[in-house]
Motif scaffolding. Sequence first.
Motif, PDB file in Angstrom:
ATOM      1  N   GLU A 107       0.858  -1.178   0.000  1.00 16.12           N
ATOM      2  CA  GLU A 107       0.000   0.000   0.000  1.00 16.12           C
ATOM      3  C   GLU A 107       0.902   1.238   0.000  1.00 16.12           C
ATOM      4  N   ILE A 108       0.427   2.304  -0.641  1.00 19.37           N
ATOM      5  CA  ILE A 108       1.193   3.546  -0.746  1.00 19.37           C
ATOM      6  C   ILE A 108       0.344   4.703  -0.217  1.00 19.37           C
ATOM      7  N   ASP A 109       0.939   5.491   0.690  1.00 18.91           N
ATOM      8  CA  ASP A 109       0.302   6.723   1.169  1.00 18.91           C
ATOM      9  C   ASP A 109       1.114   7.905   0.638  1.00 18.91           C
ATOM     10  N   MET A 110       0.598   8.591  -0.356  1.00 23.13           N
ATOM     11  CA  MET A 110       1.328   9.705  -0.973  1.00 23.13           C
ATOM     12  C   MET A 110       0.771  11.041  -0.493  1.00 23.13           C
ATOM     13  N   VAL A 111       1.642  12.042  -0.417  1.00 25.72           N
ATOM     14  CA  VAL A 111       1.200  13.386  -0.051  1.00 25.72           C
ATOM     15  C   VAL A 111       0.906  14.165  -1.327  1.00 25.72           C
ATOM     16  N   ILE A 112      -0.284  14.732  -1.392  1.00 23.38           N
ATOM     17  CA  ILE A 112      -0.658  15.549  -2.539  1.00 23.38           C
ATOM     18  C   ILE A 112       0.243  16.782  -2.599  1.00 23.38           C
ATOM     19  N   ASN A 113       0.385  17.377  -3.769  1.00 25.61           N
ATOM     20  CA  ASN A 113       1.097  18.638  -3.867  1.00 25.61           C
ATOM     21  C   ASN A 113       0.166  19.735  -3.339  1.00 25.61           C
ATOM     22  N   ILE A 114       0.413  20.150  -2.112  1.00 17.47           N
ATOM     23  CA  ILE A 114      -0.508  21.050  -1.419  1.00 17.47           C
ATOM     24  C   ILE A 114      -0.572  22.408  -2.108  1.00 17.47           C
TER      25      ILE A 114
ATOM     26  N   VAL B 105      -0.247   6.297  -8.854  1.00 12.81           N
ATOM     27  CA  VAL B 105      -1.167   5.163  -9.008  1.00 12.81           C
ATOM     28  C   VAL B 105      -0.621   4.170 -10.020  1.00 12.81           C
ATOM     29  N   VAL B 106      -0.121   4.659 -11.149  1.00 19.10           N
ATOM     30  CA  VAL B 106       0.464   3.770 -12.161  1.00 19.10           C
ATOM     31  C   VAL B 106       1.686   3.059 -11.597  1.00 19.10           C
ATOM     32  N   ALA B 107       2.551   3.807 -10.901  1.00 15.75           N
ATOM     33  CA  ALA B 107       3.780   3.215 -10.345  1.00 15.75           C
ATOM     34  C   ALA B 107       3.479   2.184  -9.269  1.00 15.75           C
ATOM     35  N   ALA B 108       2.318   2.303  -8.629  1.00 18.30           N
ATOM     36  CA  ALA B 108       1.951   1.367  -7.569  1.00 18.30           C
ATOM     37  C   ALA B 108       1.504   0.019  -8.104  1.00 18.30           C
ATOM     38  N   GLN B 109       1.333  -0.095  -9.408  1.00 20.00           N
ATOM     39  CA  GLN B 109       1.088  -1.385 -10.068  1.00 20.00           C
ATOM     40  C   GLN B 109      -0.119  -2.130  -9.497  1.00 20.00           C
ATOM     41  N   GLY B 110      -1.197  -1.406  -9.271  1.00 17.67           N
ATOM     42  CA  GLY B 110      -2.424  -2.034  -8.806  1.00 17.67           C
ATOM     43  C   GLY B 110      -2.591  -2.075  -7.304  1.00 17.67           C
ATOM     44  N   HIS B 111      -1.560  -1.694  -6.576  1.00 15.96           N
ATOM     45  CA  HIS B 111      -1.676  -1.652  -5.118  1.00 15.96           C
ATOM     46  C   HIS B 111      -2.408  -0.375  -4.697  1.00 15.96           C
ATOM     47  N   PRO B 112      -3.135  -0.421  -3.587  1.00 14.29           N
ATOM     48  CA  PRO B 112      -3.909   0.754  -3.170  1.00 14.29           C
ATOM     49  C   PRO B 112      -3.038   1.983  -2.910  1.00 14.29           C
ATOM     50  N   VAL B 113      -3.511   3.125  -3.368  1.00  6.92           N
ATOM     51  CA  VAL B 113      -2.851   4.412  -3.121  1.00  6.92           C
ATOM     52  C   VAL B 113      -3.798   5.291  -2.313  1.00  6.92           C
ATOM     53  N   LYS B 114      -3.260   5.830  -1.223  1.00  5.84           N
ATOM     54  CA  LYS B 114      -4.009   6.764  -0.383  1.00  5.84           C
ATOM     55  C   LYS B 114      -3.394   8.141  -0.572  1.00  5.84           C
ATOM     56  N   VAL B 115      -4.222   9.131  -0.843  1.00  9.32           N
ATOM     57  CA  VAL B 115      -3.746  10.493  -1.080  1.00  9.32           C
ATOM     58  C   VAL B 115      -3.939  11.320   0.186  1.00  9.32           C
ATOM     59  N   ILE B 116      -2.825  11.727   0.789  1.00  7.90           N
ATOM     60  CA  ILE B 116      -2.872  12.560   1.992  1.00  7.90           C
ATOM     61  C   ILE B 116      -3.082  14.004   1.553  1.00  7.90           C
TER      62      ILE B 116
END
Length: 220
Positions: free
Chosen positions: A87-94, A113-124
């Motif tokens: 799982e990936i938790d990324m910070v949005i460009n604020i 999302v593409v780089a995560a290869q289908g794994h869930p991405v959470k946008v902080i």
Amino acid sequence: MQLSHYIDHTLLKPDATLSQINTLCKEAVQYGFHSVCVNTSYVKTCADLLKNSSVKVCCVVGFPLGAMDTDSKAFETQTAIKNGATEIDMVINIGAVKDRRHEYAVNDIAAVVVAAQGHPVKVIIETALLDDDEKKIACQYALEGNAQFVKTCTGFSGGAASVDDVRIMKKVVGDRMEIKASGGIKSLTTAEALIQAGATRLGTSSGVALIRGGQINGGY
């Protein structure tokens, strides 16, 4: 549902040690947490420690500022996935949210999302730095970037997860995305209120204390 299944057991402090990461993973297995959430350099260690368990490895990307360029975030994501993150938790460009740079912000999320290869991405979206209109815009960007979650806070810019923020996020994303509440979740009362408002995941470094305090009222 057990409270433990909501929890991403988190250690993101800059002075975190390998001994503390080892303890984090042991606690996650012992208490049945959904995942551990760590910085990129500890992903492989956690993946190795948790390989025979059901606990997932969550990694933060572009953390905690969100101001890295898109290629850097995508590369960090690729590295995390290669080393065992699920799982990936990324910070949005604020700044892009505040500037209403729609295309940049959406593409930034989509690249991860593409780089995560289908794994869930959470946008902080870092709610502490946004007004209510900006929170709604950030959630819309996350939707358009095809992420799976929106998330409240990093914990590094002040503020904390709030019921009001979760409700705002829920109004925008509905059932199209999940919501992770994080930042200052230290009591069962707070955890219960956030879940009732629409959170489906809780990011906290106080997971053990919450579990030892008992289950959330209402069967969670």
